[in-house]
Structure formats: structure tokens, C-alpha cells
Design a protein around this motif. Structure first.
Motif, PDB file in Angstrom:
ATOM      1  N   TYR A 125     -20.098  -4.982   3.621  1.00 45.61           N
ATOM      2  CA  TYR A 125     -19.596  -6.343   3.438  1.00 45.61           C
ATOM      3  C   TYR A 125     -20.662  -7.336   3.901  1.00 45.61           C
ATOM      4  CZ  TYR A 125     -16.941 -10.594   4.132  1.00 45.61           C
ATOM      5  OH  TYR A 125     -16.509 -11.899   4.103  1.00 45.61           O
TER       6      TYR A 125
ATOM      7  N   ASN B 255       0.822  -1.207   0.000  1.00 45.27           N
ATOM      8  CA  ASN B 255       0.000   0.000   0.000  1.00 45.27           C
ATOM      9  C   ASN B 255       0.861   1.265   0.000  1.00 45.27           C
ATOM     10  OD1 ASN B 255      -2.456   1.371   0.154  1.00 45.27           O
ATOM     11  ND2 ASN B 255      -2.453   1.415   2.392  1.00 45.27           N
TER      12      ASN B 255
ATOM     13  N   LYS C 284     -10.157  -8.559   1.313  1.00 46.41           N
ATOM     14  CA  LYS C 284      -9.575  -7.847   2.453  1.00 46.41           C
ATOM     15  C   LYS C 284      -8.337  -7.076   2.032  1.00 46.41           C
ATOM     16  CE  LYS C 284     -11.243 -10.028   6.512  1.00 46.41           C
ATOM     17  NZ  LYS C 284     -11.016 -10.763   7.736  1.00 46.41           N
TER      18      LYS C 284
ATOM     19  N   THR D  38      -9.252  -4.022   0.253  1.00 49.97           N
ATOM     20  CA  THR D  38      -9.890  -3.061   1.154  1.00 49.97           C
ATOM     21  C   THR D  38      -8.827  -2.345   1.989  1.00 49.97           C
ATOM     22  OG1 THR D  38     -11.828  -4.472   1.286  1.00 49.97           O
ATOM     23  CG2 THR D  38     -11.612  -2.793   2.986  1.00 49.97           C
ATOM     24  N   PHE D  39      -7.890  -3.117   2.519  1.00 47.41           N
ATOM     25  CA  PHE D  39      -6.789  -2.494   3.264  1.00 47.41           C
ATOM     26  C   PHE D  39      -6.089  -1.440   2.402  1.00 47.41           C
ATOM     27  CE2 PHE D  39      -6.480  -6.611   5.853  1.00 47.41           C
ATOM     28  CZ  PHE D  39      -7.083  -6.043   6.955  1.00 47.41           C
ATOM     29  N   CYS D  40      -5.970  -1.731   1.103  1.00 52.44           N
ATOM     30  CA  CYS D  40      -5.257  -0.824   0.180  1.00 52.44           C
ATOM     31  C   CYS D  40      -6.200   0.180  -0.477  1.00 52.44           C
ATOM     32  CB  CYS D  40      -4.524  -1.627  -0.877  1.00 52.44           C
ATOM     33  SG  CYS D  40      -3.221  -2.661  -0.184  1.00 52.44           S
ATOM     34  N   GLU D  41      -7.362   0.407   0.107  1.00 54.79           N
ATOM     35  CA  GLU D  41      -8.294   1.435  -0.387  1.00 54.79           C
ATOM     36  C   GLU D  41      -8.699   1.213  -1.838  1.00 54.79           C
ATOM     37  OE1 GLU D  41      -7.414   5.609   1.113  1.00 54.79           O
ATOM     38  OE2 GLU D  41      -5.493   4.659   1.367  1.00 54.79           O
TER      39      GLU D  41
ATOM     40  N   PRO E 223     -21.324 -11.260   4.678  1.00 55.17           N
ATOM     41  CA  PRO E 223     -20.759 -12.604   4.804  1.00 55.17           C
ATOM     42  C   PRO E 223     -21.632 -13.601   4.029  1.00 55.17           C
ATOM     43  CG  PRO E 223     -21.259 -11.632   6.965  1.00 55.17           C
ATOM     44  CD  PRO E 223     -21.872 -10.756   5.933  1.00 55.17           C
TER      45      PRO E 223
ATOM     46  N   CYS F 204      -5.131  -0.331  11.261  1.00 51.25           N
ATOM     47  CA  CYS F 204      -6.311  -0.835  10.560  1.00 51.25           C
ATOM     48  C   CYS F 204      -7.028  -1.848  11.429  1.00 51.25           C
ATOM     49  CB  CYS F 204      -5.948  -1.440   9.201  1.00 51.25           C
ATOM     50  SG  CYS F 204      -5.144  -3.028   9.271  1.00 51.25           S
ATOM     51  N   VAL F 205      -8.279  -2.119  11.072  1.00 50.75           N
ATOM     52  CA  VAL F 205      -9.109  -3.038  11.830  1.00 50.75           C
ATOM     53  C   VAL F 205      -9.589  -4.129  10.897  1.00 50.75           C
ATOM     54  CG1 VAL F 205     -11.252  -3.278  13.143  1.00 50.75           C
ATOM     55  CG2 VAL F 205      -9.852  -1.229  13.397  1.00 50.75           C
ATOM     56  N   ASP F 206      -9.552  -5.348  11.372  1.00 53.63           N
ATOM     57  CA  ASP F 206      -9.954  -6.498  10.561  1.00 53.63           C
ATOM     58  C   ASP F 206     -10.970  -7.310  11.368  1.00 53.63           C
ATOM     59  OD1 ASP F 206     -10.063  -8.467   8.683  1.00 53.63           O
ATOM     60  OD2 ASP F 206      -8.158  -9.402   9.242  1.00 53.63           O
ATOM     61  N   THR F 207     -12.134  -7.551  10.773  1.00 56.52           N
ATOM     62  CA  THR F 207     -13.140  -8.361  11.447  1.00 56.52           C
ATOM     63  C   THR F 207     -13.652  -9.384  10.441  1.00 56.52           C
ATOM     64  OG1 THR F 207     -15.161  -7.218  10.780  1.00 56.52           O
ATOM     65  CG2 THR F 207     -13.912  -6.225  12.572  1.00 56.52           C
ATOM     66  N   SER F 208     -14.420 -10.347  10.917  1.00 55.35           N
ATOM     67  CA  SER F 208     -14.918 -11.356   9.982  1.00 55.35           C
ATOM     68  C   SER F 208     -16.084 -10.802   9.163  1.00 55.35           C
ATOM     69  CB  SER F 208     -15.343 -12.607  10.741  1.00 55.35           C
ATOM     70  OG  SER F 208     -16.283 -12.259  11.718  1.00 55.35           O
ATOM     71  N   PHE F 209     -16.502  -9.569   9.434  1.00 52.64           N
ATOM     72  CA  PHE F 209     -17.611  -8.987   8.656  1.00 52.64           C
ATOM     73  C   PHE F 209     -17.193  -7.633   8.118  1.00 52.64           C
ATOM     74  CE2 PHE F 209     -17.957  -7.130  12.685  1.00 52.64           C
ATOM     75  CZ  PHE F 209     -17.850  -8.193  13.558  1.00 52.64           C
TER      76      PHE F 209
ATOM     77  N   SER G 263     -13.509  -4.982   6.917  1.00 44.62           N
ATOM     78  CA  SER G 263     -12.287  -4.422   7.472  1.00 44.62           C
ATOM     79  C   SER G 263     -12.148  -2.970   7.027  1.00 44.62           C
ATOM     80  CB  SER G 263     -11.083  -5.250   7.046  1.00 44.62           C
ATOM     81  OG  SER G 263     -11.224  -5.697   5.722  1.00 44.62           O
ATOM     82  N   SER G 264     -11.257  -2.276   7.707  1.00 41.58           N
ATOM     83  CA  SER G 264     -11.023  -0.869   7.373  1.00 41.58           C
ATOM     84  C   SER G 264      -9.935  -0.768   6.326  1.00 41.58           C
ATOM     85  CB  SER G 264     -10.587  -0.115   8.627  1.00 41.58           C
ATOM     86  OG  SER G 264      -9.266  -0.479   8.967  1.00 41.58           O
ATOM     87  N   ILE G 265      -9.701   0.422   5.806  1.00 44.63           N
ATOM     88  CA  ILE G 265      -8.483   0.653   5.034  1.00 44.63           C
ATOM     89  C   ILE G 265      -7.315   0.710   6.029  1.00 44.63           C
ATOM     90  CG2 ILE G 265      -9.675   1.948   3.231  1.00 44.63           C
ATOM     91  CD1 ILE G 265      -8.420   4.524   4.479  1.00 44.63           C
ATOM     92  N   ILE G 266      -6.098   0.607   5.520  1.00 43.68           N
ATOM     93  CA  ILE G 266      -4.936   0.881   6.367  1.00 43.68           C
ATOM     94  C   ILE G 266      -4.794   2.392   6.413  1.00 43.68           C
ATOM     95  CG2 ILE G 266      -2.442   0.634   6.626  1.00 43.68           C
ATOM     96  CD1 ILE G 266      -2.740  -2.083   5.166  1.00 43.68           C
TER      97      ILE G 266
END
Lengths: 645, 645
Positions: free
Chosen positions: A598, A157, A193, A196-199, A600, B623-628, B630-633
Motif C-alpha cells: 500500500y 465478508n 480498505k 482488503t478486509f474482505c480479501e 500512501p 484485523c488490523v487497520d493502519t493509515s499505511f 490493513s490486514s484481511i479480516i
């Protein structure tokens, strides 16, 4: 490497990818060219560059935390940022730039629990990317994210923003073949994921690696909503035909042909399984090109829509704005729509008037435009052998000029043309049959209900309206591509506006469901002395529909369709399951969600939709409610989008 | 109604709310005033206004879809928007405006499955709100959302934007007493959805109605993150004391006293249970005022922080910018911090030098500021009866003037003052004890690690650093108030910047966990010939921590804290569980999430945190990661916030 990315070249780009960490660039490039490939994927550095990981392991194969002082000194010096030594590089210079895709070293381990390995991996990653970006390579193959990959995402990223020309192709196996438990959507979720992390960075796309066994179509479907820039074929997935040549299974062929519409790059990966020993490496790429040549011709809708895939158009506002002649011209060309109308009028005439009767049936075409429905009504009458008198009512002064010409040159006395707005006109006569084509992609979104409320006063109490009803349907939809298009405007207004779109890079997350219906004529409305409704509350609607989403995905918005009963069993539809064959007048409509949600796998969502009105305008509001979060109610009070009355 | 909303008045506002749909406004107001209330909640219309719902029911008590034509005509006329008839209104004019809160009719049924009832309810809602907004009432009590409420949310949402002065108080029972299955967070979830649908509109807040039995504290906690503008006490929840007077349970008292810190309005709701027949209605409000008068005095931290609750401050950058004298002045007043430092130096001296020894211990205070640690080190030496030589090193030229004064007037020869940056100075001597106060709310966020890396070259190989270590902790946090503050800047930069905040309107969703630690001196770092580290990679950190969130909520960001070991068992902490009593130098730090994430009850979230560095700066990414989802970094490459080296 223009040949790879230029989408206008009908020839597809097929590249070679040898399973090797060390090689001689000149002989590799020569060999790939000789076997007919358009590009080659090569490692950026030799494998011995791995020494800079300093991942010394102890007797238990654990990474040793104490490295010798000499190494430590050497490592800290390297970390300061020294240039590559030329012998460390496979891709050394600009010589083959246009022919190369660089491959990042597989040994890079950005999610090691060891700080040293993690840090050195990040430095090596940056060094490799910076080098190929400097050389101007158009693409880089990045390793598959492993089970834990958040620091990999963070490291990549950081670099994405600094790439100017170079794209990242992230190698994503369609199915994770490493795990014993086969979770068919696990790789998609991992990719989802990561990006998403990388916008959702536009430089980050997928190199999708196909497995020997493809999962169900509904699983494959989701990938069409993703930015696939390359498709990797390991040689082991090819079957062998009677002559010993490699071929793909029918299921693979169908999927690959679908992928070809998105014009990705194709990559033959020599996985060293040597499954077809009697043939050379060239035959794989020849086979892929053969598949491309044998793609079916585009159907009428595809031809009409070609170039419009995923392109956002604002819906027409034919009430507030007068359509241009070219717009009429395009829609009059629809080979199916007017045939359906003719059939509807024909059957209505048969039902209404006994054969041999001399009775004259009054047909009013309201919103006649340049007259196609008048022509078709005349043809229907001729075919049905019924006497008709036709009124053509139109409020667009420019289209009205064409109507005058048509009356003078073609239609003659049977047709009376009337200039004015059907909602305000005094009735010239009473009609047996009211014919209109006022539908938008969402059914009522061009204000057919309001217009026909007004025109209804021309209709006899037992008169027929064609269409007699229309229903609106919605589906939850995933498409990062279309959502990114909307995002690019960077304002709320565009997130609260519906668009007409020929959907291509999308995954429909559940089958469409009906939200509401309008029927004509509507005899229940209270009317004033002029015969007009007192207010418009009877045309407001509210509906909640629940969808079961079997396979998880990102909800980016809502697709909308209509299905209309023109007359009895004559249906005109843009709903995927009942779509009128070959009709191209309407693409679906798309309502965006400001913040994607999101979903599931096996989740349930409620979509709420409203059609609302005041005395000046009609608008839609929509929202999504799930057990794990909800959206805002979009387009409150019609603040961003509305249709003027 | 200035008395209700003016937060500077120490007297609290207590209002009356009678359980009646019809009343005479003059006698009601008179009675409420006579019983000592500051305001009264009254219905806007008489109950007979319900006739405009036209909700005629049939024999089976179903709403009848066919209403008689005469009614239909009458209804459509009313829908066009006629004014109220004055006899329909309870709140008729401006006479008592400042004393009134209007109540929307309870019979309004916006989520009826019947189009007519739904439509008429919306018209009636708009009409009532528009009327009280016209009168300039400061607040309106809106009905509790029932099980299905999305159309209610949409209808209210449409009006919220048009309110200028008037606030909506939505009546929310803390517990849903209607259901047999008691889901203790159901009402919160309902409220949460409602306000999400309405885009967290600032005009929409809560009138929290207390039940007879309060749930666990952890459930109550979540309400502190919500915009509570009023607290409703039904008379039935009061117990009866020995004298027959109403009192609240201890648990209620504790909760109410906590709520009082947020300065809501209080409402006594006469629920007609007549539980305390011998006392008048005045005693309830008197009791609430009594609770307010007996609130405990503010502690030192509350006094210091008063007015700073939930206020966003940018963290200090003492390395890049020189602090002002007033900033030193404030922090020097901390009664606890310097006592802890003195104790740490005292024990270090005791341990390092034998009693009666003549040995001189060299203490270096690095970053001495205006000298408080010098003074405390001298006191510690005196108490420990040890000989010391103290160096005071400071790079801020303005603070250095104060140091010169202090040396001349107070400290004398024992203290040597040195001007310069501890990272670049040549060593004047070798220290036995290095004392520094370089910590920020997040521990290392004012670059203590980098500064002490430099200062370490002054330290003897067996020397002591005070602090000897500091650890950083994080917690997932919910606070729509603070998130709204950040949102109000409408840019990405503010979402990627940490803030120092005295947290008040927040719910901490899980107990803090440690993410990393720094220890001093750090003997493992490779150093150049000058004794400085070759690069700063040893000060980068990456940590993933997993939190179990028992009760659902919206994750708005991450709270950060530090805990430091000054020397052996002398701990200085701002972590809630181990907070050094009475120390006010640090508020927690808050890292926002750009897009809040909804967490269902019993969910698990991973928070990833990085401390990163290049040669110019240090920054955090998270960043936040959940099973439903996640956020951006956030804050990639330190693009939005960083600390200059």
C-alpha cells in the motif's frame, strides 16, 4: 438477468433506480420497462422492517440501553431466525427475478456503538442477503461504507463466501460529498480498505456513483484498476441542453466512454431533484445509449488486442524454442514496425555509400525468420539506389524452408541464405550493416544482447547495427484484477514470472523511467580467439530508480516497456509517451509483486531491478523498497523464471 | 563446532576475534585456545586477494573505468571461475574446521556504482562462501550492511539457498556509530530491510555488536525478537575496575544476562584499543563466563516453562474434549492460583454469613475436575469458621472417578458430587456461591461465559460468582521467530488459529489494552422456561482499540491476556503488569497475522477484535487497520478456528 452480465452483447444494460424505500413492485417494474430500462434496483424489504432494529432512543436522541421486557422477549425470538412475513417484503417472489437488483436497507447500522443495534443490523443484513440469494437475483446494491465500517466489512465478508450466483455491488460515490474538506481520494481509500478486509473477494464489486463535478484525470485513472460492475448517474448531474434535454458535460462524456470499454451496467438514479421537468425519465437512458453508439471505432492496436485485455501471456522464448509459422504470420502483419526498419536501412545506406558509387554494401539480417526484413532491406536499397548483397541468417529449420522459397521465387541472387545460430556460425563475409529484430517487450528479454554479441563478429569494424540501441523502462502499477489472475495459480512461480499483457484494468502510479540500455556494436567486450565474449558479465545490469507517487494506491507490480533507436533519429517505441503509432507487435510486460504494497499519497518508492546471467540462462530479479516496508527480492537466482541461452 | 551450537550445554561458547586481515592460522588458533576461547573468527582470504576487485582508481581517487587490456583479459579469465590459489587463503583446509568461524573480506563492495567492482565483489563473495561451505564451517561472519545494501542483499540471498550446514552471522552494530545524527533504531531498520529482502531466510542471523553506550531499554527490547546467534563485545566497551580488570556497566550486564537466555555465541573482539594493558586477552572471556555463572536461578514460571519458550500450543478445548489426568495434574500444581481461589471463597463466606451463625452456605463448584477447588473451598470454610455444603459438578466421566475417591477418602458428607454438564443439568439445590475455573489465556476462550450462563440457574438471586468478572487484553506483537513457526505449516488455517505460547523471542510494541469484559452473574439475559438464554448474542463482543507504537517494528500478530476479579479485590491476572506472582497455569495467547505489517516509528494502529457465536460454536475474528495498509479480516465465520459449544 443475462442481459446485464453478458459481455458479448454490444447493447449496454441501463437500469432504473428510484429514490424510494417503499413501493409496489408491479407498478415499478412496469414503469421501468415502459421507460426503456433493462433492469430496476428495488429495496428488498419495506421500510417498516426497521422495527427489528429495536433502536429506541431516549430524550437526548441517544439509543436507549434499556428496552422494555416485552420488546426484549420479542427481539430474542426474532433473533432466533424467523422467516420474513410476506408483507414485510417488496421483492416477494421469483416473478421478476431476471429484471431485479435488490437493495439492502439503508437503515442497517452495522457500526453502531450500541451492541443491540449492531447485532440486529447484522441479523437483518444476513436475512436480506439470504433471501435474494435464494431468489437467484444476480446482484444486490449494498450501502456506501460510512466513516467507520469495519464491522460492516466483517459482516458482509462472512456472507460473501456463501453467495453462489449473486454479486454485491457496493455503492461508492466517486467523491464524498458529505464532507466539507474535499479529499478527492478518500472514497477510493475507504473502498480499498473495505475490499482488503474482505480479501479482495471476487463477489464484491463497485457501483460507482458519479458526482456533478469530476476531479482531475489522474484521480479518475485509479478507478480503472477497480472491479466496476455498475455506474450510477444521479439525474442531478445531467446538464440541460438548448432543447431542455439532459446531457453530460464533456468531461463526464469522456470518462463514461472510457468506462464503457469495461462493459459495466449503467444505472439512472432518480434523485427527485426534478432538474429536467419537461422530459420523461426515459430520456436519460436514451442519452447513455446514444453515448455508447457514438463511441469511436477501435484503433488498430485495440482491434488487434480485442479480447486480450488484461490477459496474461508468457513472453516468447525464440532462442530456446522455434517459433511457429502462425506466430511469424501475426507479427509480419504489423503495419508500422517494418516501415520503420525499412526507413532505418534506407538512411544507413544513404549515409554509408556515396550516390552513384558502385560499391556493394553487405547487409546481414540475423534471425531472419520468414524474411520480412530481407524484403524491406531490398526495398530500402532500391529506394536509396544502392547496390547491396544481403545475407539472411536463421536457426529455425522450419522458417528456413520459407527463406528458400522466398529466395527462389522473389529475392533472387542478391540474397544469400545461411542456416545456423548467429552465435556459433563461422563468418561467411563481413557486413556493413547488421539488421536484427530480436527485441521483446522488455527490450533485452529475448536475449538480443547475447545474440548480437555473437553476430558482431560478422560486422566490419566501422559497421552499423540496426537497432543501434534499446533502453528498458519501468513504471509502478496498480491492478487488483491482474494481481488476482496471478494469485489464482496459488504458487510462488507465477508471482516470479513476467507476463506480456495488454494493460486495461490498471492504474500506472508514476511515469516510466529508464533502467538500462544496450548499445550495438559493443566494442569494449573482451573476446576469445573465436571472436566470442569470454563470459556474459558485460550483459548484466543493476539499476535503482526512485518514483514519486502523488496519489496513493496499491502497488501490485511493475510494468515494463522498451524504446529502441533503430538508426539515428528513427525510434521504435512501446513506451506510452513515445509509442510508435499503430504498432501492435508488443504489449507491455508485467512483473508481479508477491505481496502488494500500500502506497500512501505523496510517497516515494525505490524499485531495484537486475538482469543477471550464468552460462546457461539469463533472468531478472526485482524488489521494491519504501520507507514503510519492502518486498522480498523476487525470483532469486532465476528460480521461477529465466530465459535459456 | 558442536560446542557453539548445542543449546543443551550449560557452558556458554565464547570466541576470539582479532582485528586483522592477515594472520597465520596455526598461531592464531593456538593463541585463542591458550586464552580459553571456544572458537575463533578468522578472515577466509589474505588481504591481497583484493587485487581481483580490479578497482584501479584515477588521480581523483575515482574508480577508473578504463583498465589496461592486459588486466581486462586477466579479469575475464578470473571471472570464469578459477579455484583459489592456496597462498591466497588463510583458512586453507579442514584442520581446524570445528574451531573456526570464517570472515568474509571487508573490502567486498557489492553496492559500488561501478559495474566492474560490483561484479567482481559478487564473484569473490560467492567464491569465499562456497569455500567455507565446502569445508563445513558452521558459521560465517558477513560484513555490516552499509547505507545502500540492496545488491549485497540480492547477492547473499542467491547463496543462502545453497548453504546446507553453514549459517551466516551478519555483523550488526546495535547502534550506528558512524553517523553524527544518532538514530537509535536505524541499524535495526537496516537489518529489518535486509532480511525482508532475503525472505527471512533461516540461515541468516545476527552477530550483534554492543556499543559503549546502550540506548533505552525499549530500544533494546526490539532485538529480543530477532535471531541473534552471536553477541560481539569490542574490548573498548569494557570499563576498568579498581584492580585494573575489565568489567561491564550495570546496564550492559543486565542486557547481556537477558541475552544469555537465548543462548547465543559470545565473541570478544580485540579492537586494538589496548584499554586494559595490564591484563591478558583471556580475562574478557573469563568475565563473560563469570556473568553466566552468576545468572539468577530460574523463577517458578521459567522452570515450568523451560523448553516451552516460543513453542506453539493449541488452546485446550475442555468443553468438547475431556481433559486427561496428566493435564489436571500439571495445572493442580500451580502454587498461586488455588491460594487465590481459597482466599476469594474465604472472604465471600465472611461477607455472606455472620460469625457464629449456624446457617449453611451452599457452594457449588462447577467444572470441578479432580476436585482442587472443592478441597480449597473446604479449607476456606474451616478457616472462616462457616458451615458449608458443597456440590461438585463435573461432566468428564474420567475425572468423576477421582471425585468419587476424594469424597470417600477425604471430603466426606459435606460434599455432594453430581455428574453432568452444568448447562443442561436440573438444579439439585440453589447455591450461595458458584465457584468455577473455566478461564483460558484469553479469558473467555474456553467458553466460561456460556458455561456460567447455564450454571447461573443454580445460583440464588443474591448469590455470588467466583470469578465475578474477567477482562481480555491485547497487545500488538513482533516476533519473526513465532511467525516463521506459523508460516512453516504453509496453510491459511494455521494463520487463523490462536496459539498458547510462552513468549520469549518477541517485542511487545505497545502496552496491552482491554478489549472486553464478562461479568457474572449476568441478570440481564432473557431466559426461556428452563432458565437458559434464548440465544447467545449477549456473549458476542466487538471492540476496536488504538495503539500508539513509538518505535517501528514488524507487526506479526496480537498477544492476548486476561485479568480476572475473583472476588472484590482478589485479582488473578496473566497481564504482564499485574501478573499474579509465580502463577504458571496460563501462558499468553497469540493470534497471528497472515501478512505481517511494517509499522514506522510513531505510528498508530487500530486492532479490531470480535467474539462471535452461532448455535454450534464460538470463534474470534481479528484485523488490523493502519493509515499505511490493513490486514484481511482473519478467520471469517470461524472457518479456521473455533471452540465447540
Amino acid at each position: 438477468m443475462a442481459s446485464i452480465i453478458d459481455k458479448n452483447v454490444p447493447r449496454i444494460a441501463v437500469g432504473a433506480f428510484y429514490n424510494q424505500e417503499n413501493c409496489d413492485i408491479t407498478s415499478s417494474v412496469t414503469s421501468a420497462k415502459e421507460t426503456g430500462h433493462d433492469f430496476i434496483i428495488l429495496p428488498i424489504t419495506h421500510s417498516n422492517y426497521k422495527r427489528f432494529l429495536f433502536d429506541q432512543v431516549d430524550n437526548n436522541m441517544q439509543i436507549n440501553d434499556d428496552i422494555i421486557d416485552n420488546d426484549k422477549q420479542c427481539m430474542e425470538e426474532w433473533r432466533k431466525g424467523n422467516p420474513f412475513l410476506k408483507d414485510d417484503l417488496i421483492i416477494k417472489d421469483n416473478e421478476h427475478t431476471d429484471y431485479l437488483v435488490g437493495k439492502i436497507s439503508e437503515w442497517i447500522n452495522l457500526d453502531s456503538s450500541n451492541h443491540r443495534v449492531r447485532t440486529n443490523s447484522e441479523i437483518a443484513l444476513k436475512q436480506q442477503l439470504s433471501w435474494v440469494s435464494h431468489l437467484g437475483l444476480s446482484a444486490i446494491l449494498a450501502p456506501t461504507p460510512t466513516n467507520s465500517f469495519v464491522n460492516y466489512a466483517r459482516s458482509l465478508n462472512t456472507i460473501l463466501g456463501s453467495l453462489t450466483y449473486t454479486h454485491i455491488w457496493m455503492r461508492i460515490p466517486l467523491i464524498n460529498e458529505d464532507t466539507s474538506c474535499s479529499n478527492e481520494i478518500e472514497m477510493w481509500e475507504r473502498w480499498n480498505k473495505f475490499r482488503t478486509f474482505c480479501e479482495n473477494h471476487s463477489k464484491l464489486s463497485i457501483a460507482l456513483e458519479l458526482p456533478a463535478d469530476l476531479p482531475d484525470e489522474v484521480i479518475l485513472e485509479r478507478w480503472f484498476a477497480e472491479p466496476i460492475k455498475a455506474v450510477i448517474f444521479p439525474t442531478k448531474i445531467f446538464l440541460t441542453n438548448a432543447k431542455g434535454y439532459p446531457v453530460l458535460s464533456r468531461k463526464h462524456q469522456a470518462f463514461v466512454k472510457k468506462l464503457m470499454k469495461y462493459k459495466p451496467n449503467f444505472v439512472i438514479f432518480d434523485d427527485m431533484t426534478n432538474k429536467h421537468p419537461k422530459v420523461g425519465f426515459a430520456v436519460y437512458q436514451e442519452y447513455i445509449r446514444y453515448l455508447n453508439r457514438t463511441m469511436p471505432e477501435l484503433d488498430q492496436i485495440e482491434q488487434f488486442g480485442n479480447g486480450y485485455q488484461d490477459f496474461l501471456q508468457s513472453p516468447l522464448q525464440p532462442l530456446m524454442e522455434n517459433l511457429e509459422s502462425s506466430t511469424y504470420e501475426i507479427f509480419e502483419k504489423d503495419p508500422v514496425k517494418y516501415a520503420l526498419y525499412e526507413k532505418a536501412v534506407y538512411h544507413a545506406l544513404l549515409d554509408r555509400v556515396a550516390p552513384e558509387s558502385n560499391e556493394i554494401t553487405v547487409i546481414m539480417v540475423v534471425g531472419a525468420g520468414r524474411g520480412p526484413l530481407v524484403t524491406r532491406s531490398l526495398q530500402a536499397a532500391e529506394k536509396a539506389k544502392r547496390n547491396v548483397k544481403i545475407y539472411a541468417i536463421e536457426k529455425n529449420p522450419n522458417a528456413f524452408v520459407t527463406l528458400q522459397n522466398m529466395k527462389a521465387k522473389v529475392w533472387g541472387d542478391k540474397v544469400t541464405i545461411v542456416f545456423g545460430d548467429m552465435r556459433k556460425l563461422k563468418s561467411p563475409d563481413k557486413a556493413d550493416i547488421l539488421v536484427s529484430e530480436l527485441l521483446g517487450s522488455f527490450g533485452d528479454n529475448e536475449l538480443s544482447p547475447e545474440c548480437l554479441d555473437g553476430a558482431q563478429k560478422f560486422l566490419k569494424s566501422d559497421g552499423i547495427s540496426i537497432p543501434s540501441s534499446y533502453s528498458t523502462f519501468i513504471s509502478p502499477l496498480s491492478s487488483s484484477k491482474i494481481h488476482n489472475e496471478v494469485s489464482s495459480y496459488k504458487d510462488l512461480t507465477h508471482f516470479e514470472t513476467p507476463y506480456v499483457v495488454m494493460l486495461q484494468s490498471v492504474a500506472i502510479l508514476a511515469k516510466p523511467k529508464e533502467i538500462w540500455k544496450f548499445e550495438h556494436p559493443n566494442r569494449l567486450v573482451v573476446r576469445d580467439n573465436e571472436g566470442n565474449p569470454i563470459n556474459n558479465y558485460h550483459n548484466t545490469r543493476y539499476s535503482k530508480v526512485t518514483f514519486d507517487v502523488k496519489f496513493g494506491g496499491i502497488l501490485h507490480g511493475i510494468a515494463g516497456y522498451f524504446e529502441s533507436v533503430l538508426y539515428k533519429d528513427i525510434i521504435m517505441s512501446i513506451l506510452p509517451e513515445t509509442h510508435s503509432d499503430g504498432m501492435f507487435s508488443w504489449f507491455p510486460i508485467f512483473f508481479p509483486l508477491k505481496t502488494p504494497i500500500y502506497l500512501p499519497s505523496n510517497s516515494t518508492i525505490d524499485i531495484h531491478f537486475w538482469r543477471l546471467s550464468n552460462s546457461q540462462k539469463v533472468w531478472y530479479e526485482w524488489c521494491v523498497d519504501t520507507s514503510f516496508g519492502s518486498s522480498i527480492i523476487q525470483n532469486v537466482g532465476g528460480r521461477s523464471s529465466w530465459i535459456g541461452l
